[in-house]
Design a protein around this motif. Structure first.
Motif, PDB file in Angstrom:
ATOM      1  N   ASP A 180     135.273  52.478  78.751  1.00  0.00           N
ATOM      2  CA  ASP A 180     136.524  52.029  79.478  1.00  0.00           C
ATOM      3  C   ASP A 180     137.330  51.113  78.440  1.00  0.00           C
ATOM      4  O   ASP A 180     137.948  50.232  79.159  1.00  0.00           O
ATOM      5  CB  ASP A 180     136.395  51.478  80.605  1.00  0.00           C
ATOM      6  CG  ASP A 180     135.416  52.399  81.847  1.00  0.00           C
ATOM      7  OD1 ASP A 180     135.400  53.741  81.441  1.00  0.00           O
ATOM      8  OD2 ASP A 180     134.900  51.940  82.626  1.00  0.00           O
ATOM      9  N   ASP A 202     139.709  54.467  77.319  1.00  0.00           N
ATOM     10  CA  ASP A 202     139.396  54.868  78.807  1.00  0.00           C
ATOM     11  C   ASP A 202     140.639  56.000  79.119  1.00  0.00           C
ATOM     12  O   ASP A 202     141.872  55.992  78.530  1.00  0.00           O
ATOM     13  CB  ASP A 202     139.988  53.715  79.493  1.00  0.00           C
ATOM     14  CG  ASP A 202     139.727  53.855  80.788  1.00  0.00           C
ATOM     15  OD1 ASP A 202     138.796  53.811  81.193  1.00  0.00           O
ATOM     16  OD2 ASP A 202     140.870  53.864  81.825  1.00  0.00           O
ATOM     17  N   GLU A 236     137.850  59.512  76.007  1.00  0.00           N
ATOM     18  CA  GLU A 236     137.476  60.102  77.502  1.00  0.00           C
ATOM     19  C   GLU A 236     138.572  60.628  78.498  1.00  0.00           C
ATOM     20  O   GLU A 236     139.571  60.197  78.338  1.00  0.00           O
ATOM     21  CB  GLU A 236     136.366  59.271  78.231  1.00  0.00           C
ATOM     22  CG  GLU A 236     137.000  57.918  78.791  1.00  0.00           C
ATOM     23  CD  GLU A 236     136.186  56.831  79.474  1.00  0.00           C
ATOM     24  OE1 GLU A 236     134.892  57.229  79.357  1.00  0.00           O
ATOM     25  OE2 GLU A 236     136.804  55.972  80.150  1.00  0.00           O
TER      26      GLU A 236
END
Ligand code: C2E
Ligand code: MG
Ligand code: MG
Ligand code: MG
Length: 285
Positions: A180, A202, A236
Motif C-alpha cells: 500500500d 497502492d 496492485e
C-alpha cells in the motif's frame, strides 16, 4: 426539549455502539471456532511480469468461509484478529500454508515468489523469526521465494526495533515489501534506513489511471523513486490494459490485479493458467 433530544441522541449512539460491539464480539468468538475447525483458506493472486509475459509470483490472501455467514472478507476480521492477538496463531498458519504452496510450486519447477501479508502484531511478535525459520526448514522452500508484505505504519512507530526485526527476517533469506505504498506517512529519509526490497504501489493511485492526471504523476514519481533507491516495484489493483500500458511506459513491469485474475484457490490454478494463456501469458520459465 434539548434534554430529551440529548437523551435520544445518546440512546441512538449507544444502540449503534452496541451493534458494533456485538458484531465484534460475534466475530471474535467465531474466529476462535473458525481457527479450530479449519474454516480458513489461503487464496492466491498472480503477479505478472509484463515484459516476460510470465507469472512471477502470487500474493497469499486469507479467506474465511463461515458455515452460516458465508465468506467474511479479511478487512472485516483481520483487525479483530489483530486486536485480540488471535492473528499470531492465524498468521503462523497462513505462513505455513503459503510456504507449503511455494514448495509445491517449486517441486513442479515453477519459479514463483509468494508474497505474504504480515499484520502489525505479528511483525512485532518476538517469536516471528523463529516461527518462520522453522516453517522454511520444514517445508524446504527456498527463502528467497518468500516476500513479506508490511505497511509503512508498521515501520514508523518504533523505528529502531523495526529495523532490527527486518534485519533478522532478512537474515533468513526472505525479501521485504512495503504494501500500500504512498498511503502511509513514511518520509524518504526514513525509507532509506529500512532494509526493504520491494515497493507495492497502492491501488488507490492506479485505479483512476488514465483519467486522473494527479494519480498518474504520483504513480510515475513512486516508480522513479523506487528505481533511484534500487527497489523493485509492483503495482496492485490493475484492472485495465491502459493502466498496464501506463505502468510499463513508466518502468513498472510487475503488476497484479483483476485484469489478470482475482485471488483464487490452489484448486483453481489450472483454470487460471488456461485463462492467462488466453491473454498470451505463459505460466513459467
Ligand atoms: P492488500 O494486502 O493490499 O491486498 C490487496 C487487496 O486488493 C486484496 O483484497 C485483493 O483481493 C484486492 N485486489 C487485488 N486486485 C484488485 C483489483 O484489481 N481491484 C480491486 N478492487 N481489488 C483488488 P482482500 O483479499 O480483500 O484483502 C484486503 C486486505 O486484507 C489486504 O490488503 C491485507 O491488508 C489484508 N489481508 C488479506 N489477507 C491477509 C493475510 O493473510 N494476513 C494479513 N495480515 N492481512 C491480510
Ligand atoms: Mg498485500
Ligand atoms: Mg496492498
Ligand atoms: Mg491495498
Amino acid at each position: 426539549e434539548a434534554k430529551a433530544k440529548g437523551r435520544n441522541t445518546y440512546h441512538f449512539y449507544s444502540q449503534e455502539l452496541n451493534a458494533a460491539a456485538n458484531e465484534r464480539l460475534f466475530i471474535e468468538n467465531e474466529l476462535r471456532t473458525g481457527i479450530r475447525e479449519g474454516q480458513f483458506q489461503v487464496y492466491y493472486q498472480p503477479q505478472v511480469d509484463c515484459r516476460k509475459n510470465q507469472v512471477v509470483g502470487y500474493e497469499a490472501l486469507i479467506r474465511w468461509f463461515h458455515p452460516n455467514e458465508g465468506m467474511i472478507p479479511p478487512t472485516k476480521f483481520i483487525p479483530i484478529a489483530e486486536a485480540t492477538g488471535l492473528i499470531v496463531e492465524l498468521g503462523a498458519w497462513i505462513l505455513q500454508e503459503a510456504c507449503e504452496f511455494a514448495a509445491r510450486l517449486a517441486s513442479q519447477d515453477l519459479k514463483n515468489n509468494i508474497s505474504i501479508n504480515l499484520s502489525a502484531r505479528q511483525f512485532k511478535d518476538a517469536n516471528l523469526v523463529s516461527t518462520l525459520d522453522k516453517i522454511i526448514k520444514q517445508t524446504g522452500v527456498e527463502p528467497k521465494r518468500i516476500h513479506l508484505e508490511l505497511t509503512e505504519s508498521m515501520l514508523m512507530g518504533h523505528v529502531e526495533a523495526a529495523i532490527l526485526q527486518l534485519h533478522q527476517l532478512k537474515a533468513l533469506g526472505v525479501s521485504i515489501s512495503i504494501d500500500d505504498f504512498g498511503t502511509g506517512y513514511s518520509s524518504l529519509s526514513y525509507l532509506k534506513r529500512f532494509p526493504v526490497d520491494i515497493l507495492k504501489v497502492d491501488r488507490s493511485f492506479v485505479k483512476d489511471i488514465p483519467e486522473d492526471s494527479n494519480d498518474m504523476e504520483i504513480t510515475a514519481a513512486i516508480i522513479a523513486m523506487a528505481q533511484k533507491l534500487k527497489l523493485n516495484v509492483v503495482a496492485e489493483g490493475v484492472e485495465t490494459k491502459e493502466q498496464i500500458e501506463f505502468l510499463q511506459n513508466n518502468n513498472c513491469f510487475v503488476v497484479q490485479g483483476y485484469y489478470f485474475s482475482p485471488p483464487v484457490s490452489e484448486a483453481e490454478l489450472p483454470k487460471l493458467y488456461e485463462h492467462l494463456q488466453s491473454l498470451d501469458l505463459i505460466k513459467n520459465d
